[in-house]
Write a protein that holds these residues in place. Sequence first.
Motif, PDB file in Angstrom:
ATOM      1  N   HIS A  73      51.278  45.528  40.268  1.00  0.00           N
ATOM      2  CA  HIS A  73      50.217  46.792  39.790  1.00  0.00           C
ATOM      3  C   HIS A  73      50.784  48.056  40.154  1.00  0.00           C
ATOM      4  CE1 HIS A  73      46.842  43.737  38.367  1.00  0.00           C
ATOM      5  NE2 HIS A  73      47.594  44.301  37.250  1.00  0.00           N
ATOM      6  N   SER A 140      45.085  39.266  38.487  1.00  0.00           N
ATOM      7  CA  SER A 140      45.134  39.795  36.847  1.00  0.00           C
ATOM      8  C   SER A 140      46.691  40.059  36.669  1.00  0.00           C
ATOM      9  CB  SER A 140      44.153  40.862  36.765  1.00  0.00           C
ATOM     10  OG  SER A 140      44.417  41.820  37.372  1.00  0.00           O
ATOM     11  N   ILE A 141      47.376  39.795  37.286  1.00  0.00           N
ATOM     12  CA  ILE A 141      48.986  40.175  37.023  1.00  0.00           C
ATOM     13  C   ILE A 141      49.669  38.712  37.445  1.00  0.00           C
ATOM     14  CG2 ILE A 141      49.389  41.261  38.870  1.00  0.00           C
ATOM     15  CD1 ILE A 141      51.327  42.691  37.523  1.00  0.00           C
ATOM     16  N   GLU A 206      39.662  32.910  34.248  1.00  0.00           N
ATOM     17  CA  GLU A 206      40.293  33.288  33.225  1.00  0.00           C
ATOM     18  C   GLU A 206      40.289  32.235  31.851  1.00  0.00           C
ATOM     19  OE1 GLU A 206      42.206  36.286  31.092  1.00  0.00           O
ATOM     20  OE2 GLU A 206      41.758  36.370  33.378  1.00  0.00           O
ATOM     21  N   SER A 231      49.662  44.538  32.021  1.00  0.00           N
ATOM     22  CA  SER A 231      50.163  43.589  33.145  1.00  0.00           C
ATOM     23  C   SER A 231      49.538  42.221  32.902  1.00  0.00           C
ATOM     24  CB  SER A 231      49.801  44.322  34.454  1.00  0.00           C
ATOM     25  OG  SER A 231      48.572  44.379  34.589  1.00  0.00           O
ATOM     26  N   ASN A 232      48.602  42.148  32.207  1.00  0.00           N
ATOM     27  CA  ASN A 232      47.733  40.882  32.179  1.00  0.00           C
ATOM     28  C   ASN A 232      48.371  39.849  31.333  1.00  0.00           C
ATOM     29  OD1 ASN A 232      45.828  38.702  32.410  1.00  0.00           O
ATOM     30  ND2 ASN A 232      44.045  40.255  32.409  1.00  0.00           N
ATOM     31  N   HIS A 234      48.815  36.530  31.404  1.00  0.00           N
ATOM     32  CA  HIS A 234      48.034  35.334  31.354  1.00  0.00           C
ATOM     33  C   HIS A 234      47.032  35.736  30.047  1.00  0.00           C
ATOM     34  CE1 HIS A 234      46.309  31.588  32.387  1.00  0.00           C
ATOM     35  NE2 HIS A 234      45.277  32.019  31.851  1.00  0.00           N
ATOM     36  N   ARG A 235      46.397  36.964  29.861  1.00  0.00           N
ATOM     37  CA  ARG A 235      45.503  37.083  28.681  1.00  0.00           C
ATOM     38  C   ARG A 235      46.361  37.211  27.450  1.00  0.00           C
ATOM     39  NH1 ARG A 235      40.781  40.716  30.353  1.00  0.00           N
ATOM     40  NH2 ARG A 235      40.681  38.855  31.993  1.00  0.00           N
ATOM     41  N   SER A 329      38.807  44.738  29.415  1.00  0.00           N
ATOM     42  CA  SER A 329      39.086  45.391  30.769  1.00  0.00           C
ATOM     43  C   SER A 329      37.983  46.021  31.514  1.00  0.00           C
ATOM     44  CB  SER A 329      40.196  46.433  30.863  1.00  0.00           C
ATOM     45  OG  SER A 329      39.532  47.752  30.279  1.00  0.00           O
ATOM     46  N   HIS A 362      36.151  40.167  29.635  1.00  0.00           N
ATOM     47  CA  HIS A 362      37.039  40.434  30.734  1.00  0.00           C
ATOM     48  C   HIS A 362      36.486  39.844  32.031  1.00  0.00           C
ATOM     49  CE1 HIS A 362      39.897  42.761  33.087  1.00  0.00           C
ATOM     50  NE2 HIS A 362      38.720  43.146  34.135  1.00  0.00           N
ATOM     51  N   GLY A 365      40.220  40.356  38.245  1.00  0.00           N
ATOM     52  CA  GLY A 365      41.562  39.810  39.261  1.00  0.00           C
ATOM     53  C   GLY A 365      41.098  39.687  40.686  1.00  0.00           C
TER      54      GLY A 365
END
Length: 556
Positions: A73, A140-141, A206, A231-232, A234-235, A329, A362, A365
Amino acid sequence: MPKLKVIPLGGLGEIGLNMMVYETEKDIIIVDSGIMFPEDYMLGIDMVIPDIRYLYDPEKKKKIRGIVLTHGHEDHIGAIPYVLREFNIPIFGTPFTLGILEEKLKEHDLPFKVSLFTVKTGNTITLGDFEIEFIRVAHSIIDGASLAIKTPVGTIIHTGDFKLDQTLEKDAATDINRLAYYGDRGVLALFSDSTNIEKEGFTISENDIKKTFRNIFRDNETRIIVALFASNIHRISELLSLAAEFNKKVIFSGRSLMTYTKVARKLGYLSIPEDILIDEETIGYYKPEELLILTTGTQGEAMSALSRISVDDHKYVKIKPNDLVLMSSKFIPGNEKAISKIINNLYKRGAEVYYENISEIHVSGHASKEELKFMINIVKPKYFIPVHGELKHLYQHKKLAVNSGISPSNVFVLENGNSLEFNEGSECMRGADVYSGRIFVDGKGIGDVGAHTLKERAHLSENGMIIVQLVVDSKTSNIISGPDIVSKGFVFEDYFKELNEILHKLVMNVIEENQKREKENVDWVKVKDDIRKALKKYLNKNIDRHPFIFPMITEI
């Protein structure tokens, strides 16, 4: 006797600028080097980076063995290109973290090749006096890591940003067993993320958000636009999966989104279903309900894709009635006004908007209070230092640590520039403070804007300015042209015509008085000051305005 000094140069008492120095007699390592996005009063500033002059000392420079990164991040890696201008030192991080950093470094013209060393979670590196294991944590990353740092005086656990989401796949969930392993063998100090200390319970998984998204996709046969952090990964992966499930084509809109997904695909962290991605230029060939648009700009950034979409300034994406926009977010403190402006503009153009205040689309993280307590209990540190948060977060985290059984005398709340010293007897005490601070980056200028300049910018933005232009004969002191009076950001032009006549008379009175008194030897520097005082006095008294006043007198 071996000693360890720990010094935060950023990230304590604030959100962002994360940078921690670990120093022994022979060696220094730096953990993270992040930026902070500008606050409201920082007019014209692009970003803020830590002031690292503490490390400029030649003896300290020789000791620096590298920068160790916890994750990718911006508030942890964003300042690295600027740090590297001062130090050509190696950088260590997980594959995705370094993949993102490598793309960032391409934007900066550094005069040397940067040494990047990939470290997978579970692996250990040795940098002088420090032996550092990268421990997998969920955030969250992807590819985030806590650090177990073995030093001559004991083991430090530096959590980085984390949460304890155990519903994720094994290669993405926080490695609680490894953290407990160090707890069982004795941890000298725990430096722990404090961001979500005010949130009770556990952070939502998540996987729970994916259920919410599936319901939204099922119940809305329309075009869906999802704004999220690039950067997320996974989402993004979850949304791509849902797009395939509901027969939607996907458009990526936003440069950072393209960069992060490119790196993730290259490293095998992101798999995109075949033929699901389309280019923005082809948007007109599809019905609205056939499209999912992923975009950036969740924090109201002025030039982001979502910001341009909201004001109908995007080349390809135009809001249509019944479009559904999901702001996936958290609203970062300080950005609320900019975000609200975007939401209002989207509604104005006919879209329906879901955001965190009205829909659970949202998850954070960061670990909530029960997870932070769990971290303390499994690591079992002798000393506890809350990091990564405003002072209110750090003090709340201190209270949690004390309630979890750590002696109050063994909990230290630090601010940037404070230092802690550990000795071989596992004793800890406050050390001498060092210089720390913030450096403003404005365009290509680094550090050339300070508090005084920001104050002037604020004054200009709030009060406007008046410029008095005058050309005079340097020998006779006669006026050749002017005085011309121009205002910017002060009053409406129509009203200024009437005011201009009054100000013009005031300026002429000042000039004539000085000419009468000094004849041909008028001190034009004094005249400038007299004009400034005369106009300031009149404007303050008669219209209660306080513009900047710039007399500009040219002698020829």
